[in-house]
Design an enzyme around this catalytic site. Structure first.
Site, mmCIF file in Angstrom:
data_model
loop_
_atom_site.group_PDB
_atom_site.id
_atom_site.type_symbol
_atom_site.label_atom_id
_atom_site.label_comp_id
_atom_site.label_asym_id
_atom_site.label_seq_id
_atom_site.Cartn_x
_atom_site.Cartn_y
_atom_site.Cartn_z
ATOM 1 N N GLY A 156 2.476 -29.309 57.201
ATOM 2 C CA GLY A 156 2.003 -28.683 55.938
ATOM 3 C C GLY A 156 2.220 -29.555 54.691
ATOM 4 N N LEU A 173 -0.842 -34.385 55.431
ATOM 5 C CA LEU A 173 -1.254 -35.539 56.216
ATOM 6 C C LEU A 173 -1.901 -35.181 57.554
ATOM 7 C CD1 LEU A 173 1.690 -37.677 56.003
ATOM 8 C CD2 LEU A 173 -0.303 -37.813 54.651
ATOM 9 N N GLY A 174 -2.498 -33.954 57.652
ATOM 10 C CA GLY A 174 -3.398 -33.254 58.663
ATOM 11 C C GLY A 174 -2.527 -33.052 60.135
ATOM 12 N N ASP A 211 -10.630 -33.472 59.126
ATOM 13 C CA ASP A 211 -9.271 -34.122 59.614
ATOM 14 C C ASP A 211 -9.286 -34.049 61.155
ATOM 15 O OD1 ASP A 211 -8.673 -33.832 57.003
ATOM 16 O OD2 ASP A 211 -6.956 -32.187 57.383
HETATM 17 N N1 LIG Z 1 3.637 -29.562 65.575
HETATM 18 C C1 LIG Z 1 3.044 -28.342 65.482
HETATM 19 N N2 LIG Z 1 3.484 -27.380 65.922
HETATM 20 C C2 LIG Z 1 2.882 -26.058 65.546
HETATM 21 N N3 LIG Z 1 2.175 -25.813 64.669
HETATM 22 C C3 LIG Z 1 1.816 -26.867 63.987
HETATM 23 C C4 LIG Z 1 2.155 -28.262 64.215
HETATM 24 N N4 LIG Z 1 1.483 -29.068 63.215
HETATM 25 C C5 LIG Z 1 1.043 -28.024 62.521
HETATM 26 N N5 LIG Z 1 0.993 -26.776 62.961
HETATM 27 C C6 LIG Z 1 0.174 -25.777 62.242
HETATM 28 O O1 LIG Z 1 -0.463 -26.254 61.093
HETATM 29 C C7 LIG Z 1 0.092 -25.484 59.678
HETATM 30 C C8 LIG Z 1 0.039 -26.773 59.069
HETATM 31 O O2 LIG Z 1 -1.327 -27.129 58.509
HETATM 32 P P1 LIG Z 1 -1.846 -27.305 57.132
HETATM 33 O O3 LIG Z 1 -1.319 -26.190 56.105
HETATM 34 O O4 LIG Z 1 -3.483 -27.569 57.196
HETATM 35 O O5 LIG Z 1 -1.022 -28.719 56.718
HETATM 36 P P2 LIG Z 1 -1.357 -30.193 57.270
HETATM 37 O O6 LIG Z 1 -2.434 -30.214 57.991
HETATM 38 O O7 LIG Z 1 -1.535 -30.929 55.927
HETATM 39 O O8 LIG Z 1 -0.116 -30.537 57.794
HETATM 40 C C9 LIG Z 1 1.423 -25.167 60.128
HETATM 41 O O9 LIG Z 1 1.763 -24.117 59.209
HETATM 42 C C10 LIG Z 1 1.453 -24.772 61.704
HETATM 43 O O10 LIG Z 1 0.757 -23.303 61.837
HETATM 44 C C1 LIG Z 2 -8.497 -29.654 51.553
HETATM 45 C C2 LIG Z 2 -9.429 -30.223 52.685
HETATM 46 O O1 LIG Z 2 -10.285 -30.951 52.416
HETATM 47 C C3 LIG Z 2 -8.287 -31.127 53.643
HETATM 48 C C4 LIG Z 2 -6.920 -30.503 53.942
HETATM 49 O O2 LIG Z 2 -6.170 -31.322 54.753
HETATM 50 P P1 LIG Z 2 -4.618 -30.989 55.076
HETATM 51 O O3 LIG Z 2 -4.716 -29.723 55.796
HETATM 52 O O4 LIG Z 2 -3.990 -30.764 53.842
HETATM 53 O O5 LIG Z 2 -4.006 -32.100 55.824
HETATM 54 C C5 LIG Z 2 -9.668 -29.013 53.697
HETATM 55 C C6 LIG Z 2 -10.743 -29.712 54.710
HETATM 56 O O6 LIG Z 2 -11.629 -30.577 54.348
HETATM 57 O O7 LIG Z 2 -10.889 -28.710 55.861
HETATM 58 MG MG LIG Z 3 -4.422 -29.203 58.011
#
Ligand SMILES: Nc1ncnc2c1ncn2[C@@H]1O[C@H](COP(=O)(O)OP(=O)(O)O)[C@@H](O)[C@H]1O
Ligand SMILES: C[C@@](O)(CCOP(=O)(O)O)CC(=O)O
Ligand SMILES: [Mg+2]
Length: 393
Positions: free
Chosen positions: A153, A156-157, A218
């Protein structure tokens, strides 16, 4: 047999949010991975296998998810999964989107799972897991362990790397995709293009459960790796002639991509003309940035002017992200600190906290040290590397 699949996180150099609304964006894989390891357990209830399973499972075993970094293990008896989702046979072909009925059934399956309040955000990842697992393998018993180098979260995807590595492991275990290329001695192997396409389609469906309305950038960069330009679902590989050097600072301010993406869409519906102009400007920035990345820069002067242009485009993109309402005071602190060293930064991913990129001509330890003194965490990463890799052991 165990199948392990690892998928990288990513940085977005330009175009986040606007890409959801049809603009171009540029992203690259980074060498921080999420790894899913899957072991299928015997399916049939025979005297020889039933000893593996507890009585309360009706002797049919369970689907288990072990999130090592969070030290949390979740388990669903196969009989309960069948009761909630029906007799699923599993599917090797292209995915169907998760229906509202299935999503509601999955939400019910979360009941009784002990998710600590501070980690309630994991429920979106668990739902994506259940959707991917039961859609691909049906209700077969199995254990999956997930380990990640990525902050969760933080932009960084991690959500995409989770869905890509999970889809890669599940589809390999189902026999739908097979390890293709890879030189003998290497443990990690690469898939061929068709297999990657299939994994990417499934991972996108998983991302939809976590993000609501993902653009697909992503999961695509996590699956295919490298540096890409992405627009309206179309992916172009960028051949970056000189490495792009980035420092990543995680502000450690938690945020949620789904809420931020929804917030930008709400702003767009309140001010359609103004936001259309902002998205259009971002599109031009991404287009220009992608052509600069591909420019051959043989001499020092050319490299410097290329970096100056990249920096200016990143600075402009950051301003437009502020217009979209996704910056944050912690991000502004990183921008101000890097500017003291004449370095340019922009948020990456959904913003609202999370990670910030700083373009660095040469690695400046001093900036990283000062940023860490504010409680932020810095990563020095390799940019534009491999996508999904699988190994069977
Ligand atoms: N290793 C993991 N184990 C369980 N859930 C995960 C894991 N990595 C990501 N997630 C899920 O993805 C969400 C984070 O995604 P997001 O909000 O899109 O942020 P980002 O993709 O930038 O890290 C977490 O709240 C969780 O639900
Ligand atoms: C904000 C966005 O452009 C990227 C989101 O990336 P992340 O889940 O914050 O790593 C959403 C998307 O392209 O799906
Ligand atoms: Mg994400």
């Amino acid at each position: 047999m165990e199948v392990r699949a690892r998928a990288p996180g990513k940085i977005i150099l330009a175009g986040e949010h606007a890409v959801v609304h049809g603009s171009a964006a540029v992203a690259a894989a980074i060498d921080l991975y999420t790894t899913s390891s899957l072991r299928l357990l015997p399916e049939a209830l025979t005297p020889a296998t039933s000893f593996c399973y507890a009585e309360e499972d009706g002797g049919a075993g369970a689907v288990e998810l072990d999130l090592r970094d969070s030290a949390l293990v979740f388990s669903w008896p196969c009989s309960r999964l069948r009761g909630a989702l029906g007799e699923l046979s599993g599917k090797a072909g292209a995915p169907a989107p998760c229906s509202p009925d299935k999503l509601a059934a999955i939400a019910k399956l979360m009941e009784g799972q002990e998710i600590p309040e501070a980690k309630i955000w994991l429920s979106a990842g668990l739902s994506a897991f259940l959707y991917l697992y039961t859609s691909i393998l049906g209700c077969r018993p199995g254990k999956t362990v997930v380990i990640s180098d990525l902050p969760i979260g933080a932009g960084l995807g991690s959500s995409a790397a989770f869905c890509v590595s999970m889809s890669g492991a599940l589809l390999t275990a189902s026999g739908a995709v097979g390890t293709g290329r890879g030189s003998g001695a290497e443990e990690w192997q690469l898939f061929g293009k068709d297999d990657l396409e299939l994994v990417n389609q499934w991972a996108f469906q998983g991302e939809k459960i976590i993000h609501g309305k993902p653009s697909g950038i992503d999961n695509s960069v996590s699956t295919f790796g490298s540096m890409i330009k992405f627009k309206k679902g179309e992916l172009t590989n960028l051949r970056s002639r000189n490495p792009v050097k980035m420092l990543i600072t995680d502000t450690r301010v938690g945020r949620n991509t789904k809420a931020l993406v929804a917030g930008v869409s709400e702003r767009a519906s309140r001010h359609p003309d103004a936001t259309a102009s902002v998205f259009n400007a971002v599109n031009s920035i991404s287009e220009e940035l992608s052509s600069i990345v591909e420019l051959a820069a043989e001499d020092e002067i050319a490299i410097t002017s290329k970096e100056d242009k990249l920096a200016e485009l990143m600075e402009m993109n950051q301003g437009l992200l502020q217009c979209m309402g996704v910056s944050h005071s912690s991000i502004e602190t990183v921008l101000r600190t890097s500017l003291k060293y004449s370095l340019v930064s922009k948020l990456t991913g959904a913003g609202g906290g999370g990670c910030v990129l700083t373009l660095i001509p040469t690695l400046l330890e001093k900036v990283a040290t000062e940023l860490e003194s504010y409680g932020f965490r810095c990563f020095k990463v390799e940019v534009g590397g491999r996508g999904l890799q699988v190994c069977r052991g």
